[in-house]
Each structure stands twice: as structure tokens, then as C-alpha cells.
Design an enzyme around this catalytic site. Structure first.
Site, short mmCIF file in Angstrom:
data_model
loop_
_atom_site.label_atom_id
_atom_site.label_comp_id
_atom_site.label_asym_id
_atom_site.label_seq_id
_atom_site.Cartn_x
_atom_site.Cartn_y
_atom_site.Cartn_z
N GLU A 29 0.83 -1.20 0.00
CA GLU A 29 0.00 0.00 0.00
C GLU A 29 0.87 1.26 0.00
O GLU A 29 1.49 1.61 1.01
CB GLU A 29 -0.93 0.02 1.21
N GLU A 70 -6.04 4.01 7.93
CA GLU A 70 -5.53 3.51 6.65
C GLU A 70 -5.47 1.98 6.65
O GLU A 70 -5.80 1.34 5.65
CB GLU A 70 -4.15 4.09 6.33
N GLU A 77 -10.76 -2.83 1.63
CA GLU A 77 -10.51 -2.94 0.20
C GLU A 77 -10.04 -4.34 -0.18
O GLU A 77 -10.44 -4.87 -1.22
CB GLU A 77 -9.48 -1.91 -0.24
#
Length: 124
Positions: A29, A70, A77
Site C-alpha cells: 500500500e 488507513e 478494500e
């Protein structure tokens, strides 16, 4: 919980899984890497800007909150992507809501840093 994984053993395994998650987020990420880099710069600055322990924890805590949100967004996700590549309104909504959570955490962190820095230098 797995049989036999209680007490200290559970703590060791949980810590290992948590570190594995942090490593995966770092590797996969770019947003997490960027936010982590920013935190690595800002946390030492918190010692300078924060005059009291409460100010220090607000500054550092706001950095950690961005990283935490996050990580949760990344988890959402990943689960949505695992379900399938086809577009679905609920999948899109879940991803958008996770993204909105990150944005709000960033805004809150920014406001915290701006207001405490401005107060330190009597700009407000």
C-alpha cells in the site's frame, strides 16, 4: 482461538499476526508508506511543538490515528477485492466509505497540528 493458544502463547501469536499485517500494508500500500513516512517526520517534531504531555499525545495520536484508519481501509478494500472483480454498488460504497474515513482522519490530524503549532507561536 486455536486450542492451546491462551495467555502468553496467544499474545505471541497475536503479535506475530499483527506484525505480518503491518509488513503486508507496507509492502502493498503506497498510501500507507506515504503516511508512515510523514509520521516518521512528524513524531519527532511533536516533542518540539507539544509543550505539555496532552499536546504531545494529541500530535502523536493524530499521526497514529491516520495509520490505523488507513489499515482498516486497506483491510476493507482487500476483502472487497477478494470477493470478485465485478462492479457492485455495495462494493463501491464500502471502498468509498473507507476512503472517506481516511480523509477525515487526515483532516483531523492536519487541524490538530496546525492549531497546536499556531498556538505555540501565538498565531491564533
Amino acid at each position: 482461538m486455536k486450542p492451546g493458544h491462551t495467555g502468553w502463547r496467544h499474545l505471541v501469536h497475536s503479535t506475530r499476526y499483527s506484525l505480518k499485517g503491518l509488513k503486508a500494508a507496507f509492502r502493498n500500500e503506497s498510501a500507507f508508506r506515504q503516511e508512515l513516512g510523514l509520521c516518521l517526520v512528524l513524531v519527532p517534531l511533536a516533542w518540539w511543538i507539544g509543550d505539555t504531555p496532552v499536546e504531545w499525545i494529541l500530535l502523536v495520536g493524530s499521526c497514529f490515528m491516520v495509520l490505523i484508519v488507513e489499515l482498516v481501509n486497506t483491510a476493507i478494500e482487500s476483502v472487497v477485492d477478494r470477493i470478485g472483480p465485478e462492479r457492485h454498488v455495495l462494493s463501491g460504497r464500502a471502498k468509498d466509505i473507507g476512503s472517506a474515513a481516511v480523509m477525515l482522519a487526515l483532516i483531523m490530524a492536519g487541524l490538530t497540528w496546525i492549531l497546536l503549532a499556531a498556538d505555540k507561536y501565538h498565531l491564533i
